[in-house]
Design a protein around this motif. Sequence first.
Motif, short mmCIF file in Angstrom:
data_model
loop_
_atom_site.label_atom_id
_atom_site.label_comp_id
_atom_site.label_asym_id
_atom_site.label_seq_id
_atom_site.Cartn_x
_atom_site.Cartn_y
_atom_site.Cartn_z
N MET A 114 0.83 -1.21 0.00
CA MET A 114 0.00 0.00 0.00
C MET A 114 0.86 1.25 0.00
SD MET A 114 0.62 -1.11 3.21
CE MET A 114 -0.72 -2.29 3.35
N GLN A 115 0.21 2.39 -0.20
CA GLN A 115 0.90 3.67 -0.14
C GLN A 115 1.36 3.94 1.29
OE1 GLN A 115 -2.27 6.02 -1.85
NE2 GLN A 115 -1.32 6.01 -3.87
N THR A 116 2.38 4.77 1.40
CA THR A 116 3.07 4.96 2.68
C THR A 116 2.12 5.33 3.82
OG1 THR A 116 5.10 5.62 1.55
CG2 THR A 116 4.83 6.32 3.83
N HIS A 117 1.20 6.24 3.58
CA HIS A 117 0.37 6.75 4.67
C HIS A 117 -0.75 5.81 5.08
CE1 HIS A 117 -1.71 7.88 0.96
NE2 HIS A 117 -2.81 8.02 1.66
N LEU A 118 -0.87 4.65 4.42
CA LEU A 118 -2.01 3.77 4.69
C LEU A 118 -1.63 2.51 5.47
CD1 LEU A 118 -3.87 3.99 1.26
CD2 LEU A 118 -4.41 5.19 3.38
N GLN A 119 -0.37 2.35 5.83
CA GLN A 119 0.06 1.12 6.49
C GLN A 119 -0.67 0.92 7.83
OE1 GLN A 119 4.21 0.77 7.67
NE2 GLN A 119 4.36 -1.23 6.70
N THR A 120 -0.74 1.96 8.62
CA THR A 120 -1.42 1.87 9.92
C THR A 120 -2.91 1.64 9.74
OG1 THR A 120 0.23 3.27 11.00
CG2 THR A 120 -1.91 3.08 12.07
N GLN A 121 -3.51 2.33 8.77
CA GLN A 121 -4.94 2.17 8.52
C GLN A 121 -5.27 0.73 8.13
OE1 GLN A 121 -7.18 5.31 6.36
NE2 GLN A 121 -7.74 3.71 4.91
N TRP A 122 -4.44 0.12 7.29
CA TRP A 122 -4.66 -1.27 6.90
C TRP A 122 -4.57 -2.19 8.13
CZ3 TRP A 122 -5.87 -4.65 3.01
CH2 TRP A 122 -6.15 -4.10 1.75
N GLN A 123 -3.58 -1.98 8.97
CA GLN A 123 -3.44 -2.82 10.16
C GLN A 123 -4.67 -2.70 11.05
OE1 GLN A 123 -0.23 -1.79 12.84
NE2 GLN A 123 -0.21 -3.83 13.75
N GLU A 124 -5.11 -1.48 11.27
CA GLU A 124 -6.25 -1.26 12.15
C GLU A 124 -7.51 -1.92 11.60
OE1 GLU A 124 -6.37 2.96 12.45
OE2 GLU A 124 -4.82 3.07 14.01
N LYS A 125 -7.72 -1.82 10.28
CA LYS A 125 -8.93 -2.40 9.69
C LYS A 125 -8.91 -3.92 9.74
CE LYS A 125 -10.74 1.20 6.69
NZ LYS A 125 -11.34 1.50 5.39
N ILE A 126 -7.78 -4.53 9.39
CA ILE A 126 -7.70 -6.00 9.41
C ILE A 126 -7.88 -6.52 10.83
CG2 ILE A 126 -6.20 -7.99 9.03
CD1 ILE A 126 -4.97 -6.51 6.68
N GLU A 127 -7.23 -5.88 11.79
CA GLU A 127 -7.30 -6.37 13.18
C GLU A 127 -8.65 -6.10 13.83
OE1 GLU A 127 -2.55 -6.21 14.36
OE2 GLU A 127 -3.88 -4.57 15.02
N SER A 128 -9.36 -5.07 13.37
CA SER A 128 -10.69 -4.81 13.93
C SER A 128 -11.76 -5.71 13.31
CB SER A 128 -11.08 -3.34 13.69
OG SER A 128 -11.27 -3.10 12.30
N PHE A 129 -11.43 -6.33 12.20
CA PHE A 129 -12.39 -7.08 11.40
C PHE A 129 -12.20 -8.59 11.54
CE2 PHE A 129 -13.61 -8.51 6.97
CZ PHE A 129 -14.97 -8.30 7.11
N THR A 130 -10.94 -9.02 11.74
CA THR A 130 -10.60 -10.44 11.76
C THR A 130 -9.69 -10.76 12.96
OG1 THR A 130 -8.52 -10.30 10.51
CG2 THR A 130 -10.56 -10.33 9.23
N HIS A 131 -9.39 -12.05 13.11
CA HIS A 131 -8.43 -12.50 14.12
C HIS A 131 -7.06 -12.72 13.50
CE1 HIS A 131 -11.39 -12.98 17.31
NE2 HIS A 131 -12.19 -13.60 16.45
N LEU A 132 -6.84 -12.24 12.29
CA LEU A 132 -5.55 -12.41 11.62
C LEU A 132 -4.46 -11.63 12.35
CD1 LEU A 132 -6.79 -11.98 7.94
CD2 LEU A 132 -5.93 -14.10 8.95
N LYS A 133 -3.26 -12.21 12.36
CA LYS A 133 -2.11 -11.53 12.95
C LYS A 133 -1.39 -10.75 11.87
CE LYS A 133 1.91 -12.26 15.93
NZ LYS A 133 2.72 -13.25 16.68
N VAL A 134 -1.16 -9.47 12.13
CA VAL A 134 -0.62 -8.56 11.13
C VAL A 134 0.76 -8.07 11.57
CG1 VAL A 134 -0.98 -6.39 9.89
CG2 VAL A 134 -2.94 -7.83 10.48
#
Length: 558
Positions: free
Chosen positions: A159-179
């Motif tokens: 992803m683009q530089t400024h979206l790394q944290t946003q991606w982590q937050e969305k995946i972890e809030s939505f699933t039990h996947l480890k990021v």
Amino acid sequence: MAMNRTYGQLTLNGNKWLLQCVPPHVAIRLKQLFPRVPKHQIGSFEFPNDKQHCADLSWFLQRYPMEMPKAQSDMLESGRQAFVAEQSHMEDILRPDYLPSVLNGLKDGQKIRQYQGQAIDLILARRALLLGDDVGLGKTYTAAGLCLHPQALPAAVVMQTHLQTQWQEKIESFTHLKVHKIKGTKPYNLPAADVYLFKYSQLLGWIDTFGDGFFKTVIFDEIQELRRGTDSGKGQAAKVLSDAAIYKLGLSATPIYNYGAEIWNIIQFLDDLALGSLYDFLREWCIDDRRVKDPDALGSYLREQNLMLRRTKRDVGQQMPPINTIVEHIEADQKALKSVEELAKHLAIKATTGDFYSRGQAGRELDLMMRHTTGVSKALGVARYIRILLENDIPVLLMGWHRDVYCIWLDELADLNPAMYTGSESEKQKNDAVRRFVSGETNLFIMSLRSGAGLDGLQSRCSTVVFGELDWSPKVHEQIIGRLNREGQQEQITAIYLNTNEGSDPPMVEVLGIKQFQSTGIIDPGKQLETKFSDKSRIQALAEQFLSKRPKEFDLVV
């Protein structure tokens, strides 16, 4: 007797189909129908033993029968039938009444929507997909859902530089996947995780680690970042990463930023067989090296190949009011334009009469200079227009490009405490700017034209975007509007373009129309360019109210 004639031999050699003893006229036809076969090759021809090639070879043998061992003929037929079954399965997936696979691993209260589940099952079946759903339809959640399938793990998301944290937050809030967020550009021993988040800017440093097939899935967010193909280091690294993965997913509502030929570069990272070589693609699909001659036909082909999937808000029942598009003309500062008049004339002459290198260099310098000068010349008028909206308590997303333009806006609107989200702020500063705007600390959010891809959350606070400067790509404008026009938005979106009749704005508006035609045909084949909905009544009333209070301070005509 004529019916028993054969035109060569087809045998399975290892994991390749080997075609030999082919007469010249059949070889010519073979090369026409299989563009990836080198035109200079003679004698024998090799094809991968996969389902698609089994189907294609079986079809070719209907016209030109070949000698084959019975067992291998049965294997070819089995491959063809598997291809037909796979195609039928993908057609079923896209039916409106299709029930997607049940996903395990979602957190309580979370769910995958039916149209998102369709996309997940399609990528599992096709193994390569460009997902072009409208901005706001949850492409991030679709990608996270794909990663819930064990055969898709571990996955790399780019992803683009400024979206790394946003991606982590969305995946972890939505699933039990480890990021795990990748840190830096130097490879290190990766900790155990399901999903690894790379920035595009980090790829080149990790290129030597991508070829071993560790990542079973690669997801390219805002895949238009790769529209220049492998000409760049990040493109070369992305290709190595993609080639080694099993599942390849590209996400973008706006994969084409400029001209239609960009789609070839994009597709190479997903399925490099689909459009043939660049030479073949340009010959068959394009007018020149930039423009596609029939965008609708190309867009339809990508859908027929199940390589591109796109749903609009209307398609999934999230229809919103039409975008209220308003174009206003701002008076330019003539002194600013005249200050570069002589240099612009010199560059214009050089751009049309010099040698090849000089023409290109002069053209680029002229473009940069005129865009900058045009932005500066209308910056004061833009700031005064923005004040109309802000003093009527309307939150505004203000788009620009040049630092000098931002400085004028900041000076004129300093009392309104604007938040900044441009190329100069750190990730922490950008996150703080979003927080201030969304929480209501300020009503003015100044953002760079190319800094907002993937940014979420502004729709809860704002429904008005003003373009104080233009971008050369219509899809940049569309992306920005999509930041507001998404689920959670309660108001009709108003997009205001503040243009001047001088400088670089007029030619940019003309080019934007040409590029929009190219992109619309490929992304939405069969869809005609729509007449923009435009209602100035509310803005006109605000302007008149403002002018009645400050007749001497404001001379902008709206």
